[in-house]
Design a protein around this motif. Structure first.
Motif, mmCIF file in Angstrom:
data_model
loop_
_atom_site.group_PDB
_atom_site.id
_atom_site.type_symbol
_atom_site.label_atom_id
_atom_site.label_comp_id
_atom_site.label_asym_id
_atom_site.label_seq_id
_atom_site.Cartn_x
_atom_site.Cartn_y
_atom_site.Cartn_z
ATOM 1 N N LEU A 157 23.345 61.701 41.275
ATOM 2 C CA LEU A 157 24.454 60.953 40.699
ATOM 3 C C LEU A 157 23.865 59.646 40.189
ATOM 4 C CD1 LEU A 157 27.217 61.521 43.411
ATOM 5 C CD2 LEU A 157 26.902 62.747 41.253
ATOM 6 N N VAL A 158 23.964 59.428 38.896
ATOM 7 C CA VAL A 158 23.331 58.274 38.264
ATOM 8 C C VAL A 158 24.405 57.270 37.878
ATOM 9 C CG1 VAL A 158 21.865 57.489 36.388
ATOM 10 C CG2 VAL A 158 21.492 59.756 37.411
ATOM 11 N N GLU A 159 24.323 56.091 38.478
ATOM 12 C CA GLU A 159 25.309 55.042 38.259
ATOM 13 C C GLU A 159 24.797 54.025 37.252
ATOM 14 O OE1 GLU A 159 26.542 55.267 42.966
ATOM 15 O OE2 GLU A 159 25.195 53.739 42.165
ATOM 16 N N SER A 160 25.735 53.376 36.584
ATOM 17 C CA SER A 160 25.404 52.293 35.672
ATOM 18 C C SER A 160 26.609 51.383 35.519
ATOM 19 C CB SER A 160 24.988 52.853 34.306
ATOM 20 O OG SER A 160 26.043 53.591 33.726
ATOM 21 N N GLY A 161 26.365 50.174 35.005
ATOM 22 C CA GLY A 161 27.455 49.279 34.663
ATOM 23 C C GLY A 161 27.638 48.079 35.558
ATOM 24 N N GLY A 162 26.875 47.972 36.624
ATOM 25 C CA GLY A 162 27.009 46.799 37.477
ATOM 26 C C GLY A 162 26.448 45.557 36.826
ATOM 27 N N GLY A 163 26.614 44.416 37.482
ATOM 28 C CA GLY A 163 26.084 43.177 36.948
ATOM 29 C C GLY A 163 26.774 41.962 37.514
ATOM 30 N N LEU A 164 26.535 40.842 36.861
ATOM 31 C CA LEU A 164 27.109 39.557 37.260
ATOM 32 C C LEU A 164 28.269 39.223 36.328
ATOM 33 C CD1 LEU A 164 27.026 36.843 38.840
ATOM 34 C CD2 LEU A 164 25.354 36.065 37.122
ATOM 35 N N VAL A 165 29.398 38.853 36.905
ATOM 36 C CA VAL A 165 30.566 38.516 36.103
ATOM 37 C C VAL A 165 31.288 37.346 36.767
ATOM 38 C CG1 VAL A 165 32.051 40.182 37.290
ATOM 39 C CG2 VAL A 165 32.598 39.490 34.944
ATOM 40 N N GLN A 166 31.967 36.546 35.966
ATOM 41 C CA GLN A 166 32.732 35.422 36.504
ATOM 42 C C GLN A 166 34.063 35.914 37.079
ATOM 43 O OE1 GLN A 166 33.119 32.555 33.328
ATOM 44 N NE2 GLN A 166 31.098 31.683 33.743
ATOM 45 N N PRO A 167 34.637 35.178 38.000
ATOM 46 C CA PRO A 167 35.964 35.540 38.510
ATOM 47 C C PRO A 167 36.962 35.688 37.363
ATOM 48 C CG PRO A 167 35.006 33.832 39.876
ATOM 49 C CD PRO A 167 34.086 34.002 38.704
ATOM 50 N N GLY A 168 37.787 36.714 37.471
ATOM 51 C CA GLY A 168 38.736 37.023 36.413
ATOM 52 C C GLY A 168 38.198 37.946 35.343
ATOM 53 N N GLY A 169 36.907 38.198 35.379
ATOM 54 C CA GLY A 169 36.276 39.058 34.383
ATOM 55 C C GLY A 169 36.428 40.534 34.693
#
Length: 121
Positions: free
Chosen positions: A4-16
């Motif tokens: 199972l290959v995941e993608s799309g994580g990262g750093l985001v500001q609150p409310g994003g």
């Protein structure tokens, strides 16, 4: 071998917003329930959301109204759309799937490698 290959994580500001994807590496006899779980530092892994092959969904209370789980059965892929993110959503997010590899073989649970989601100013 099942992956199972995941993608799309990262750093985001609150409310994003962020959108996670998880794809099975190949086709199988059937993929039944799929879901997302998360684990924050020092905490146990917890359910975020699940979706059946027929499209029925279930959400943990902390994410109701903010996260949406969906799947594309033709692509063996499950998605998690995360809106209005909060710092407490920070965690490693894991994809999960119950897969029946062949006729007559019991289904087994498989996990992705995890993707980090960090919500911070």
């Amino acid at each position: 071998q099942v992956q199972l290959v995941e993608s799309g994580g990262g750093l985001v500001q609150p409310g994003g917003s962020l959108r996670l994807s998880c794809a099975a590496s190949r086709r199988f006899f059937s993929i039944n329930e799929m879901g997302w779980y998360r684990q924050a530092p020092g905490k146990e892994r917890e359910l975020v959301a699940t979706i059946t092959s027929g499209g029925s969904t279930n959400y943990a209370d902390p994410v109701k109204g903010r996260f949406t789980i969906s799947r594309d059965n033709a692509k063996n892929t499950v998605y998690l759309q995360m809106n209005s993110l909060k710092p407490e959503d920070t965690a490693v997010y894991y994809c999960n799937a119950f897969i029946k590899r062949a006729w007559g073989v019991p289904e087994s649970a498989y996990w992705g490698q995890g993707t980090q989601v960090t919500v911070s100013p």
